[in-house]
Structure formats: structure tokens, C-alpha cells
Design a protein around this motif. Sequence first.
Motif, PDB file in Angstrom:
ATOM      1  N   ASP A   1      -7.593  82.969 -19.775  1.00 15.42           N
ATOM      2  CA  ASP A   1      -8.969  83.492 -19.731  1.00 15.42           C
ATOM      3  C   ASP A   1      -9.102  84.873 -20.370  1.00 15.42           C
ATOM      4  O   ASP A   1      -9.714  85.786 -19.809  1.00 15.42           O
ATOM      5  N   ILE A   2      -8.530  84.973 -21.531  1.00 16.65           N
ATOM      6  CA  ILE A   2      -8.692  86.179 -22.352  1.00 16.65           C
ATOM      7  C   ILE A   2      -9.479  85.766 -23.597  1.00 16.65           C
ATOM      8  O   ILE A   2      -9.059  84.846 -24.303  1.00 16.65           O
ATOM      9  N   PRO A   3     -10.612  86.390 -23.861  1.00 18.64           N
ATOM     10  CA  PRO A   3     -11.344  86.070 -25.099  1.00 18.64           C
ATOM     11  C   PRO A   3     -10.457  86.298 -26.318  1.00 18.64           C
ATOM     12  O   PRO A   3      -9.623  87.217 -26.321  1.00 18.64           O
ATOM     13  N   VAL A   4     -10.650  85.479 -27.333  1.00 12.33           N
ATOM     14  CA  VAL A   4      -9.770  85.519 -28.503  1.00 12.33           C
ATOM     15  C   VAL A   4      -9.660  86.922 -29.091  1.00 12.33           C
ATOM     16  O   VAL A   4      -8.565  87.416 -29.366  1.00 12.33           O
ATOM     17  N   LEU A   5     -10.755  87.604 -29.239  1.00 21.03           N
ATOM     18  CA  LEU A   5     -10.707  88.909 -29.917  1.00 21.03           C
ATOM     19  C   LEU A   5     -10.182  90.024 -29.017  1.00 21.03           C
ATOM     20  O   LEU A   5      -9.921  91.125 -29.470  1.00 21.03           O
ATOM     21  N   ASP A   6      -9.985  89.716 -27.726  1.00 25.36           N
ATOM     22  CA  ASP A   6      -9.379  90.716 -26.840  1.00 25.36           C
ATOM     23  C   ASP A   6      -7.855  90.676 -26.914  1.00 25.36           C
ATOM     24  O   ASP A   6      -7.180  91.587 -26.427  1.00 25.36           O
ATOM     25  N   LEU A   7      -7.333  89.595 -27.529  1.00 27.69           N
ATOM     26  CA  LEU A   7      -5.876  89.440 -27.560  1.00 27.69           C
ATOM     27  C   LEU A   7      -5.194  90.645 -28.203  1.00 27.69           C
ATOM     28  O   LEU A   7      -4.157  91.100 -27.775  1.00 27.69           O
ATOM     29  N   GLU A   8      -5.841  91.176 -29.246  1.00 28.68           N
ATOM     30  CA  GLU A   8      -5.120  92.199 -30.011  1.00 28.68           C
ATOM     31  C   GLU A   8      -5.243  93.584 -29.399  1.00 28.68           C
ATOM     32  O   GLU A   8      -4.495  94.481 -29.745  1.00 28.68           O
ATOM     33  N   ASN A   9      -6.185  93.765 -28.457  1.00 25.61           N
ATOM     34  CA  ASN A   9      -6.317  95.135 -27.924  1.00 25.61           C
ATOM     35  C   ASN A   9      -6.182  95.197 -26.408  1.00 25.61           C
ATOM     36  O   ASN A   9      -6.497  96.205 -25.792  1.00 25.61           O
ATOM     37  N   ASP A  10      -5.723  94.106 -25.806  1.00 25.65           N
ATOM     38  CA  ASP A  10      -5.553  94.137 -24.344  1.00 25.65           C
ATOM     39  C   ASP A  10      -4.052  94.237 -24.037  1.00 25.65           C
ATOM     40  O   ASP A  10      -3.305  93.277 -24.257  1.00 25.65           O
ATOM     41  N   PRO A  11      -3.595  95.379 -23.535  1.00 29.75           N
ATOM     42  CA  PRO A  11      -2.148  95.576 -23.311  1.00 29.75           C
ATOM     43  C   PRO A  11      -1.560  94.621 -22.266  1.00 29.75           C
ATOM     44  O   PRO A  11      -0.357  94.417 -22.217  1.00 29.75           O
ATOM     45  N   SER A  12      -2.443  93.984 -21.472  1.00 35.36           N
ATOM     46  CA  SER A  12      -1.913  93.105 -20.411  1.00 35.36           C
ATOM     47  C   SER A  12      -1.653  91.684 -20.914  1.00 35.36           C
ATOM     48  O   SER A  12      -1.147  90.841 -20.175  1.00 35.36           O
ATOM     49  N   VAL A  13      -1.972  91.421 -22.180  1.00 35.11           N
ATOM     50  CA  VAL A  13      -1.908  90.032 -22.676  1.00 35.11           C
ATOM     51  C   VAL A  13      -0.513  89.444 -22.531  1.00 35.11           C
ATOM     52  O   VAL A  13      -0.339  88.353 -21.980  1.00 35.11           O
ATOM     53  N   ARG A  14       0.501  90.181 -22.996  1.00 36.42           N
ATOM     54  CA  ARG A  14       1.853  89.604 -22.980  1.00 36.42           C
ATOM     55  C   ARG A  14       2.277  89.259 -21.544  1.00 36.42           C
ATOM     56  O   ARG A  14       2.758  88.151 -21.280  1.00 36.42           O
ATOM     57  N   MET A  15       2.007  90.186 -20.635  1.00 41.23           N
ATOM     58  CA  MET A  15       2.383  89.958 -19.226  1.00 41.23           C
ATOM     59  C   MET A  15       1.659  88.732 -18.672  1.00 41.23           C
ATOM     60  O   MET A  15       2.231  87.897 -17.976  1.00 41.23           O
ATOM     61  N   ARG A  16       0.387  88.592 -19.037  1.00 42.01           N
ATOM     62  CA  ARG A  16      -0.400  87.451 -18.526  1.00 42.01           C
ATOM     63  C   ARG A  16       0.066  86.135 -19.125  1.00 42.01           C
ATOM     64  O   ARG A  16       0.129  85.110 -18.444  1.00 42.01           O
ATOM     65  N   VAL A  17       0.428  86.165 -20.392  1.00 37.66           N
ATOM     66  CA  VAL A  17       0.938  84.944 -21.026  1.00 37.66           C
ATOM     67  C   VAL A  17       2.293  84.571 -20.423  1.00 37.66           C
ATOM     68  O   VAL A  17       2.554  83.402 -20.120  1.00 37.66           O
ATOM     69  N   VAL A  18       3.137  85.555 -20.169  1.00 36.13           N
ATOM     70  CA  VAL A  18       4.440  85.275 -19.536  1.00 36.13           C
ATOM     71  C   VAL A  18       4.236  84.696 -18.146  1.00 36.13           C
ATOM     72  O   VAL A  18       4.847  83.682 -17.783  1.00 36.13           O
ATOM     73  N   ALA A  19       3.373  85.293 -17.359  1.00 35.45           N
ATOM     74  CA  ALA A  19       3.146  84.824 -15.975  1.00 35.45           C
ATOM     75  C   ALA A  19       2.599  83.403 -15.968  1.00 35.45           C
ATOM     76  O   ALA A  19       3.062  82.533 -15.221  1.00 35.45           O
ATOM     77  N   LEU A  20       1.660  83.147 -16.853  1.00 32.20           N
ATOM     78  CA  LEU A  20       1.064  81.812 -16.917  1.00 32.20           C
ATOM     79  C   LEU A  20       2.079  80.798 -17.442  1.00 32.20           C
ATOM     80  O   LEU A  20       2.175  79.668 -16.952  1.00 32.20           O
ATOM     81  N   GLY A  21       2.875  81.240 -18.402  1.00 31.82           N
ATOM     82  CA  GLY A  21       3.913  80.344 -18.932  1.00 31.82           C
ATOM     83  C   GLY A  21       4.937  79.981 -17.878  1.00 31.82           C
ATOM     84  O   GLY A  21       5.338  78.825 -17.737  1.00 31.82           O
ATOM     85  N   ARG A  22       5.348  80.983 -17.094  1.00 32.78           N
ATOM     86  CA  ARG A  22       6.330  80.724 -16.027  1.00 32.78           C
ATOM     87  C   ARG A  22       5.771  79.730 -15.012  1.00 32.78           C
ATOM     88  O   ARG A  22       6.435  78.768 -14.626  1.00 32.78           O
TER      89      ARG A  22
END
Length: 242
Positions: free
Chosen positions: A144-165
Motif C-alpha cells: 500500500d505504497i503509491p507508485v510515485l512514493d517508492l522513490e522518496n519514502d525511506p520506509s519502503v525497503r523495510m516494508r517490502v522486506v516485512a511483507l515479503g517475510r
Amino acid sequence: MLLRVINPNTTASMTAVIAASARAAAGPGVRVEAITAPMGPASIESHYDEALAVPGVLAAVAEGERDGADGYVLACFGDPGLDAARELATGPVIGIAEAAMHAATLVGRGFSVVTTLDRTRGRARDLAARYVAADACRGVHACDIPVLDLENDPSVRMRVVALGRAALEQDGSEVIVLGCAGMADLGAAVSAELGVPVIDGVAAGVALAEALVRIGAPTSKRGEYATPPAKPYVGRLRAFGT
Ligand SMILES: NC(=O)NC1=NC(=O)NC1=O
């Protein structure tokens, strides 16, 4: 070899993320030309966006044909305009969802997709039903991150890792597929955290397009992907007529 990697949305900063991943994946003697769609939505997050991204994709493919591109990658996880682009192209045309899903099935029995908005999950499931065996795609999860927020949201990687796990556990899957071209710079880091292959469709798409060109497999012009029949178009799409 010239590969034209097309960002179907019209945000140049996202094209830069895509270009970096594409160039890192390209083999020797391959020139990657990264293109931002000349018209259409700033990002693709709905069926409406996807439908109206197609003219820009087709304009970019038509230009590539004039420039002698050997192959194409459509760098949006909805694979917008893929079949129509194949009718225009001489060389192979690969969508990043198609490439990532096929690649995932070659390194594990089941994969989970981690994508952007919840509303795009249905499209990912539809594409999985088209591309891979029924039990291959075990789940589609949205951070639930808008596409254009991917590049400027510092929490993206952590959220993708958590969701992936969580996806690996819930789905019993063995591979993660990144469900957005804007995540193309996350593959290695997320893979290191999760300890499983994480497939970035941009890299997979470049590798597959390059391989098909090398083995002499252009788009077949017999049957379905033959050049479209010539006809006039009117109104704003007039330029697309032949
Ligand atoms: N599922 C997605 O987020 N797809 C995408 N929208 C874009 O604008 N680019 C993508 O890859």
C-alpha cells in the motif's frame, strides 16, 4: 544489440531507476535505451491508468522500430499493451511481470508477489493465470505504497522486506517477485534480508529479451502478432492510423 526499455508511465525519475537496473543486467555488447512514455499517466495504479498508458507504449515501440531496436522491455508490472506492442515489433517484446514470473518458476516451486497498491493485486493474479502454472503464484501482497512514493519514502525497503517475510510464511513460497518497476533497485537488498531469490522484473526482462535476440527468436509475424491491418484512425488517436 539495442534493447529499448520503456517506462509506460510518464515519470522520468522512475525511468532512471528502471534504466539503472536494466543496464546492470545487460550483457556485453548490449546498449540499453531507457524511454519514458511520451504521453499518459504519471503512474499506473488502476485499470484506467493502464488502458491510457497503452498509446504511449505503442508510440515508443513504433519509434523503436524506426530506430532499429532489436528488442523491447515494457517496464510496468501490469505489462500494458504487451500484445499490441508485439504486433508492431520485429524483435521480442517482454513485459516485466511476465519475465519475473517465469524467472521465479525456474528457481522455486512457488513465488509470492509483493506489489504497491491493494487494487493492483487482481491484475497481478490475472497475469499469473496467463503466464504460469496454477500453483506457481502462491499469493499477491500489497504494501500500500503509491507508485510515485517508492522513490522518496525511506520506509519502503523495510516494508517490502516485512511483507515479503510474511508472504513466504503465509504462502509457503520460496521466491519473491517485486511487483512494480519502481522497486527495481530493491532486489539485492531484499534478497539479502530474506535469504531467498528476489526477482526484479526489469532485470529479468532485459535478460530474457537479450537471450531471445541472441538465439534468433524475433516476434513471429505468422498469425496473431502479425502487423495490424491498415486502417484510418480519427480524433486524438489519428496519428496511430496506418
Ligand atoms: N503494480 C504497479 O505498481 N505497477 C506499476 N505502476 C507503474 O507506474 N509502474 C509499475 O510497475
